[in-house]
Design a protein around this motif. Structure first.
Motif, PDB file in Angstrom:
ATOM      1  N   ASN A  14       0.828  -1.203   0.000  1.00 61.80           N
ATOM      2  CA  ASN A  14       0.000   0.000   0.000  1.00 61.80           C
ATOM      3  C   ASN A  14       0.865   1.258   0.000  1.00 61.80           C
ATOM      4  O   ASN A  14       0.440   2.310  -0.495  1.00 61.80           O
ATOM      5  N   ASN A  40       1.343   1.952  -3.536  1.00 58.00           N
ATOM      6  CA  ASN A  40       0.141   2.588  -4.081  1.00 58.00           C
ATOM      7  C   ASN A  40       0.105   4.078  -3.765  1.00 58.00           C
ATOM      8  O   ASN A  40      -0.215   4.907  -4.613  1.00 58.00           O
ATOM      9  N   LYS A  41       0.440   4.410  -2.527  1.00 58.72           N
ATOM     10  CA  LYS A  41       0.433   5.819  -2.115  1.00 58.72           C
ATOM     11  C   LYS A  41       1.528   6.613  -2.822  1.00 58.72           C
ATOM     12  O   LYS A  41       1.334   7.791  -3.158  1.00 58.72           O
ATOM     13  N   THR A  58      -0.148  -1.443 -10.184  1.00 61.02           N
ATOM     14  CA  THR A  58      -1.350  -1.080  -9.426  1.00 61.02           C
ATOM     15  C   THR A  58      -2.478  -2.073  -9.651  1.00 61.02           C
ATOM     16  O   THR A  58      -3.108  -2.558  -8.697  1.00 61.02           O
ATOM     17  N   ASN A  76      -7.329   1.240  -0.312  1.00 57.13           N
ATOM     18  CA  ASN A  76      -6.211   1.392  -1.237  1.00 57.13           C
ATOM     19  C   ASN A  76      -5.705   2.829  -1.155  1.00 57.13           C
ATOM     20  O   ASN A  76      -6.454   3.778  -1.396  1.00 57.13           O
ATOM     21  N   GLY A 119      -4.015   4.514  -3.105  1.00 59.96           N
ATOM     22  CA  GLY A 119      -4.075   5.249  -4.369  1.00 59.96           C
ATOM     23  C   GLY A 119      -5.481   5.456  -4.883  1.00 59.96           C
ATOM     24  O   GLY A 119      -5.668   6.126  -5.904  1.00 59.96           O
TER      25      GLY A 119
END
Length: 470
Positions: free
Chosen positions: A234, A237-238, A330, A368, A370
Motif C-alpha cells: 500500500n 500505491n500511495k 497497481t 487502497n 491510491g
C-alpha cells in the motif's frame, strides 16, 4: 512516447471516453427512473397566476421514491475504523432469496465472500466489459489500442455485439528511516515492483474488514468493506498516487491548471467540501439576481470505488504521465489479490480471488492508498467532456465580460450538475430540456467507466422566475 505528454487534446477527449462506449452505452439499461424524473415541476410553475408587479421564484425539490430493503437488527456493536476486530453477525440472502441472520463462522465468511464477489463484478455489462473494448483493451488498458487512444488516434468502430497478513506495518518503515543503509535497501526493495510492474508474491494477500454504515444494520450488502493490504504494497500505491497528484496539480505549458477538472474538489489537497456547498449557494444567488431559470441535479454514484474499470483507469492515469509499469503494478496487485475475511472469529481460512480468474475483479477498493487519486483522474475527463459538449453555466464576469463555465460541483463521487441558459432568454422548459440531454450524456459517460447512478440518492432542483403584470 513521452509519458508526460501522453494524450494531446484531452487524448481525443479520451476517445470521447472511448467513443465506442457511447455507442455501446445506448445498449446498456440506463437509470431511466432518474432520467425521467429529472424533468420536474413545470406544471407547478405554470399554475401561478395573478396581477401586479411581482417577481416570484420557485425552487422545486424532488427525490425519486425508492423501496429500501428492511434492515435486520443485530447485536448493536458499534465498530469504528479504529477497531477492525471483526463482525459477529451479518444478514444475508439464503438460497431461496430470503434475508436471514448468519452467526456462525462459516455462515458469516460465506456470506461476506459471496457479497464481495458480487460487488467487484458489478462492472459486468458496462461498455468496457463488452466487445469491442474488452477485446481491444483487455483488463489492463495496455497495448496498441491504448496507445492510439492516448495519442488521440482512436476511431470508433461499430460494435458487432494497512496491516496485512504478514503483520508488517508502517511503524517498521518509520523505524527503518533512522538507518540510512536500511532506508536505501528498503527503497530499492520497493522500487523493483513499481519498475517491473510485478508485485511480490507475499503482497498478493489482503484482508476484508466489514464495518457498519448505519447503526445496527447488519445486512451484508449494506456493510462497508475496507481492504487491508500489505503495508509495503500500500505504500507503493500511495507513492504512485502522490506522484500522480503532484503532476496533476502542476500547470500545463500554457500556464493553465486544467489537468484535473476544476469542478472536482474531492481527493485533492487544498479543496474542501464546505467550499463546494458555498459555490452552490452562490450559484443560486446569481440565478435570483439575474432572474434566470436554472436547474441543479445532485446525483450520487453507486459503489463507485468498487466499479472503476481498470482499463479506463489505466488510460486516465497514463494520460496524466504515470509510467506503464506503475499502472501494471497497481492493477496486477488488485486483480491477483487473494482475500480473506476478518470476523470476530479471526481471519478466515477460506479465501476468494487470486491469480486464477476468467474475468478479474474490478474496482480499486476502499483502503487502497491510491484509490482517491485514481478516482480524481478518472472523473475529470467526464466533467471536461460535459463542458466541451456545451453543458453547464453561462454566467458573465462583470469586469472582464468572460463567460464563466461551470458544469457542476463534485466532491469525490457526489456531483451536483448545474444547467442554465446562455443569455437568460431561454424558458425554464428549454433549460430543463438541456439538462435532460446533459443527464443522458453524464449517465453514458459514467457507464463508460464501469459506474452507475444511484437513483435513490439523486434529486433535482429547479429555480424559475414568474412575472406578474397588472
Amino acid at each position: 512516447m513521452n509519458q508526460g505528454d501522453a494524450g494531446g487534446g484531452l487524448a481525443g477527449k479520451l476517445g470521447l471516453l472511448l467513443a465506442a462506449t457511447l455507442d455501446g452505452a445506448a445498449k446498456i439499461p440506463v437509470a431511466s427512473e432518474f432520467v425521467q424524473h429529472a424533468v420536474v415541476g413545470l406544471d407547478v410553475v405554470e399554475q401561478f397566476e395573478g396581477s401586479g408587479e411581482f417577481c416570484g421564484f420557485v425552487l422545486h425539490r424532488y427525490r425519486p421514491g425508492s423501496q429500501r430493503l428492511q434492515l435486520g437488527l443485530g447485536l448493536g456493536l458499534g465498530l469504528g475504523l479504529g477497531t477492525l476486530a471483526g463482525i459477529t453477525l451479518v444478514i444475508a440472502p439464503n438460497s431461496q432469496g430470503d434475508w436471514v441472520e448468519c452467526t456462525s463462522k462459516d455462515e458469516i465468511e460465506d456470506a461476506c465472500i459471496s457479497e464481495a464477489q458480487r460487488r467487484f463484478h458489478q462492472t459486468k455489462g458496462t461498455p468496457p466489459m463488452a466487445a469491442p473494448l474488452n477485446i481491444q483493451l483487455r483488463y489492463m488498458g495496455i497495448g496498441d489500442e491504448a496507445e492510439r487512444i492516448l495519442n488521440g488516434q482512436y476511431e470508433s468502430k461499430p460494435s458487432t455485439l494497512g496491516l496485512g497478513p504478514s503483520l508488517v506495518h508502517f511503524g517498521h518503515r518509520k523505524a527503518i528511516t533512522q538507518d540510512p543503509a536500511l532506508a536505501a535497501m528498503e527503497a530499492v526493495f520497493l522500487l523493483i515492483p513499481m519498475r517491473t510492474g510485478q508485485p511480490y508474491k507475499q503482497w498478493q494477500k489482503g484482508t476484508d474488514c466489514k464495518l457498519m454504515k448505519k447503526a445496527n444494520s447488519w445486512q451484508v450488502n449494506k456493510l462497508r468493506k475496507i481492504e487491508v493490504m500489505q503495508g509495503d504494497a500500500n505504500f507503493c500505491n500511495k507513492q504512485i498516487a502522490y506522484k500522480t497528484a503532484r503532476r496533476c496539480e502542476t500547470p500545463l505549458p500554457d500556464g493553465k491548471y486544467n489537468r484535473l477538472a476544476r469542478e472536482q474538489a474531492g481527493s485533492r489537497k487544498r479543496h474542501r467540501a464546505i467550499e463546494q456547498a458555498l459555490n452552490k449557494r452562490l450559484t443560486f444567488d446569481l440565478l435570483r439576481q439575474l432572474k434566470w431559470p436554472g436547474i441543479m441535479v445532485p446525483n450520487d454514484l453507486k459503489s463507485f470505488y468498487d466499479r472503476i474499470f481498470h482499463s479506463i483507469a489505466s488510460l486516465c492515469m497514463r494520460r496524466q504521465g504515470v509510467f506503464e509499469s506503475e499502472v501494471v503494478f497497481t492493477f496486477t496487485l488488485i486483480q491477483n489479490l487473494e482475500h480473506e475475511i476478518r470476523t470476530a472469529y479471526g481471519d478466515s481460512d477460506k479465501t476468494y480471488g487470486g491469480e486464477i480468474w476468467v474475468i478479474p475483479m474490478q474496482g480499486v477498493y476502499q483502503g487502497n492508498g491510491g484509490g482517491p487519486t485514481i478516482w480524481a483522474v478518472v472523473s475529470s475527463p467526464l466533467l471536461q467532456i460535459m463542458k466541451e459538449e456545451g453543458f453547464g453555466t453561462f454566467f458573465k464576469a462583470s469586469i472582464t465580460n468572460d463567460i464563466i463555465r461551470i458544469v457542476g460541483y463534485a466532491f469525490v463521487d457526489d456531483t451536483d450538475l448545474i444547467q442554465t441558459g446562455k443569455d437568460g432568454s431561454e424558458s425554464s422548459l428549454e433549460v430543463l430540456q438541456q439538462m435532460q440531454e446533459g443527464i443522458n450524456l453524464w449517465e453514458g459517460l459514467v457507464s463508460a467507466t464501469g459506474g452507475a447512478i444511484e437513483v435513490a440518492k439523486s434529486t433535482s432542483r429547479l429555480i424559475d422566475v414568474i412575472w406578474y403584470h397588472e
